[in-house]
Each structure stands twice: as structure tokens, then as C-alpha cells.
Design an enzyme around this catalytic site. Structure first.
Site, PDB file in Angstrom:
ATOM      1  N   PRO A   1       0.552  -1.166   0.035  1.00  0.00           N
ATOM      2  CA  PRO A   1       0.000  -0.102  -0.069  1.00  0.00           C
ATOM      3  C   PRO A   1       0.885   1.255  -0.060  1.00  0.00           C
ATOM      4  CG  PRO A   1      -0.132  -1.205   2.318  1.00  0.00           C
ATOM      5  CD  PRO A   1       0.425  -2.039   1.444  1.00  0.00           C
TER       6      PRO A   1
ATOM      7  N   GLU B   1       4.054  -0.937   5.888  1.00  0.00           N
ATOM      8  CA  GLU B   1       3.836  -0.537   7.194  1.00  0.00           C
ATOM      9  C   GLU B   1       3.316   0.907   7.382  1.00  0.00           C
ATOM     10  OE1 GLU B   1       5.802  -0.767  11.839  1.00  0.00           O
ATOM     11  OE2 GLU B   1       6.911  -1.557  10.068  1.00  0.00           O
TER      12      GLU B   1
ATOM     13  N   LYS C   1       5.148  -6.328  13.689  1.00  0.00           N
ATOM     14  CA  LYS C   1       6.012  -6.983  14.348  1.00  0.00           C
ATOM     15  C   LYS C   1       5.627  -8.549  14.077  1.00  0.00           C
ATOM     16  CE  LYS C   1       9.876  -5.245  15.205  1.00  0.00           C
ATOM     17  NZ  LYS C   1      10.728  -5.370  14.116  1.00  0.00           N
TER      18      LYS C   1
END
Length: 341
Positions: free
Chosen positions: A141, A159, A175
Site C-alpha cells: 500500500p 507498514e 512485528k
């Protein structure tokens, strides 16, 4: 040239080309442009935000791009290939440093730390084609390609560091990485690490949040990408803080440093022989008081036919050295395919 994935401003992961009207460079968060546009923030700003001196280079700490028209982009890439020149930390050196980190964890100095290696490449082909190949191999994204003529940045980040809409701000720290969704779901180590980083992000947001507004929206959500699976959690808060103040209180991203953050950044700078520069910084758009910033993971930058790509893993007390090295290489697979690891 600036090309971005639609995840920055809509749900589509299509590519868009943005007209560049102006480019400015800054070396402090306090001096950055108040205009709307696209920003890239170097990890070296950690010296300003948390007071820890880190390795740097002569690259500008902040890049600002004032943008104009936006159009959807449909391109196919021409042949392009990479040749590995060197690792800043090879397997032996990486494993030795993982052992050093675990010793510091055992001594109670830190609880978790993100360790990275820098891989230098020789590029046969054009940077744009490399980006297009990277994106088509693994769509994400928050991918982007910024070409400044004599310098370029490629990112395939998935992220979200920070997104602010009106007075609501969210973060989705990642994570947990695995080739198997089942293994990731069952991994107590990855869940513990994810929770540790989520708590750090809650603490960071609390510095700029309205009292009592910080809350966890999602926990241990797993998303699939073409070469791996990733685990993230989501934390939100209400805030009236300004853009610069939010960055000064949350930067660098918790997921790419460690816990506690300040001590982790100190040890990272001691153990990593390379400067991170834009890797582990953040990038994205500001529109008025709203903004969307990605964490600069899965990121490379360079000049002409030389570039560097970075990858790392989060180390905790029960980390297995060999597995951490394999996880690090798995994060390179979409960019450069190792025949075996």
C-alpha cells in the site's frame, strides 16, 4: 519523478504519478515546509527527536516535494537485474551481533532490538524499471519511487507509521514475519514482540494524545503478501497536536528500533556499521492538518547504477540466531531473489 501506491490516499493499491512542482531540503523538523505535499524523513532525525547521535551521511534529512496533478499510471518494466556487491553485516557478523543483543537483554539493558544489514548492489537497467518490477512482484500500500535526477529512493513498504484524519491518529506497527501463516499465528515469540512494540507505540502516542484517548483497535492481525506473511496491531488516539510536534514525540518508529527506544537506538548505532539514512525513517503526504506516513522498510536508495537495500529483524531473548538471519533475507526476496537461504 514521483510515483506512489494508492494506499497513501485511498484503498486502491494502483500506482499513480504525481507532478513535481518544487523540491526542498531541510535538516531539522522545526524548519520543514508548512505546505501540503510529499515528505521523506531520514532516520538520522533521531538525533533531534530523542537526543541520540546516530550515524549519518551528507544526504538531506528531510525531502519535501510540492505536488501538482495526479494521474493513474500503467507501466510494464523493461529487463533489469541486480548484482550483489557486499553486505555490511554478512551471516557470520549478523549472528555474532544477535548474540551480543541477547546478552544485553539478559542483563536487562534492553528488551528488544531491531538489527539490520545493508546490501549494496550494482544495477543493470533503470531505477524506474527496478521499482516497477519490485512493485509487481509484491504489491504494497505504501510503495513509492522518487527520482531526483542524480539520486533515487525506492520503497515497497507495507507498514503504516502514522495516519491522522481530523483529530484521530492511528498507527499499525508490524512485528512478526514468516513464510507460513500457520507458523506466524502459533508463534509466541512473534506475539510477544508485537505486543512489546504496540505498548511502545501506545506510550509514544500518549505524549501527544488527549488524556484517556489511547486505545488498541486490533491485535495480532496477519496480512498476506506475495513472499511472506506479516503481523500487525493497531493503536489509535485523539489529538490536536501539530505535525512537527507529533513527529518529535513519536520518531523514530518503535517497530524499527526496540525497547526501550532511546537505549535501543544507542545500541543499534553501536552494532550496525552502516548509517541507515532513509531506511527506518518515514515518508508520506500531508494535507492540511491530516497526514499519512509509512515506515521506510523494504527500502532502497542510490545513484545511477549503485544502490543499497536494507533488511532486518527484531531480536528478543528467545531469538534463534539462524532464524533471525533467514527472516532478514526473507524481507529481501521481493527485491532480489536469493537462490537459497
Amino acid at each position: 519523478m514521483l510515483i506512489v501506491s494508492g494506499g497513501f490516499f485511498c484503498k486502491s493499491w494502483k500506482l499513480y504519478q504525481l507532478q513535481i512542482k518544487d523540491i526542498k531540503f531541510y535538516n531539522s523538523l522545526e524548519d520543514i515546509s508548512k505546505e501540503d505535499g510529499f515528505f521523506v524523513f531520514s532516520y538520522s532525525l533521531s538525533t533531534e527527536s530523542i537526543g541520540v547521535k546516530v550515524k549519518g551521511s551528507n544526504l538531506p534529512k528531510v525531502i519535501f516535494v510540492k505536488i501538482g496533478d495526479i494521474k493513474e499510471l500503467r507501466l510494464t518494466y523493461k529487463p533489469v537485474s541486480l548484482e550483489i556487491l557486499k553486505f555490511s553485516l554478512d551471516k557470520k557478523a549478523y549472528i555474532q551481533r544477535v548474540k551480543e543483543i541477547k546478552k544485553r537483554i539478559e542483563e536487562g539493558i534492553i528488551y528488544q532490538l531491531n538489527l539490520s544489514t545493508k546490501i549494496d548492489f550494482f544495477l543493470k537497467g533503470q531505477p524506474l524499471d527496478l521499482f516497477l518490477k519490485f512493485f509487481q512482484t509484491q504489491r504494497t500500500p505504501y510503495a513509492f519511487f522518487l527520482d531526483l535526477g542524480d539520486f533515487f529512493i525506492i520503497s515497497g513498504s507495507m507498514e503504516l507509521f502514522l495516519q491522522k484524519k481530523n483529530n484521530t491518529i492511528i498507527s499499525k506497527p508490524i512485528k512478526g514475519t514468516a513464510k507460513s501463516e500457520k507458523k506466524l499465528k502459533e508463534s509466541l515469540k512473534d506475539k510477544a514482540e508485537n505486543l512489546m512494540i504496540l505498548d511502545m507505540m501506545r506510550n509514544d502516542l500518549s505524549k501527544i494524545a488527549k488524556v484517556g484517548s489511547v486505545k488498541v483497535e486490533e491485535l495480532f492481525k496477519i496480512e498476506r503478501y506475495s513472499t511472506l506473511f506479516q503481523m500487525h496491531s493497531t493503536v489509535s488516539a485523539k489529538t490536536d497536536a501539530e505535525f512537527e510536534d507529533i513527529l518529535l514525540n513519536t520518531f523514530p518508529p518503535a517497530s524499527v528500533t526496540g525497547a526501550p527506544k532511546k537505549k535501543a537506538v544507542e545500541i543499534i548505532d553501536l552494532l550496525e556499521p552502516h548509517s541507515r539514512d532513509y531506511y527506518c525513517g518515514c515518508a508520506g503526504f500531508r494535507w492540511g492538518k491530516d497526514f499519512t506516513l509509512s515506515v521506510l522498510i523494504r527500502t532502497a536508495f542510490g545513484t545511477k547504477d549503485k544502490l543499497s537495500y536494507f533488511a532486518g529483524s527484531g531480536i528478543v531473548y528467545d531469538s534463534q540466531e539462524e532464524k533471525e538471519w533467514k527472516e532478514t533475507l526473507s524481507k529481501v526476496q521481493a527485491f532480489y531473489s536469493f537462490s537459497s537461504f
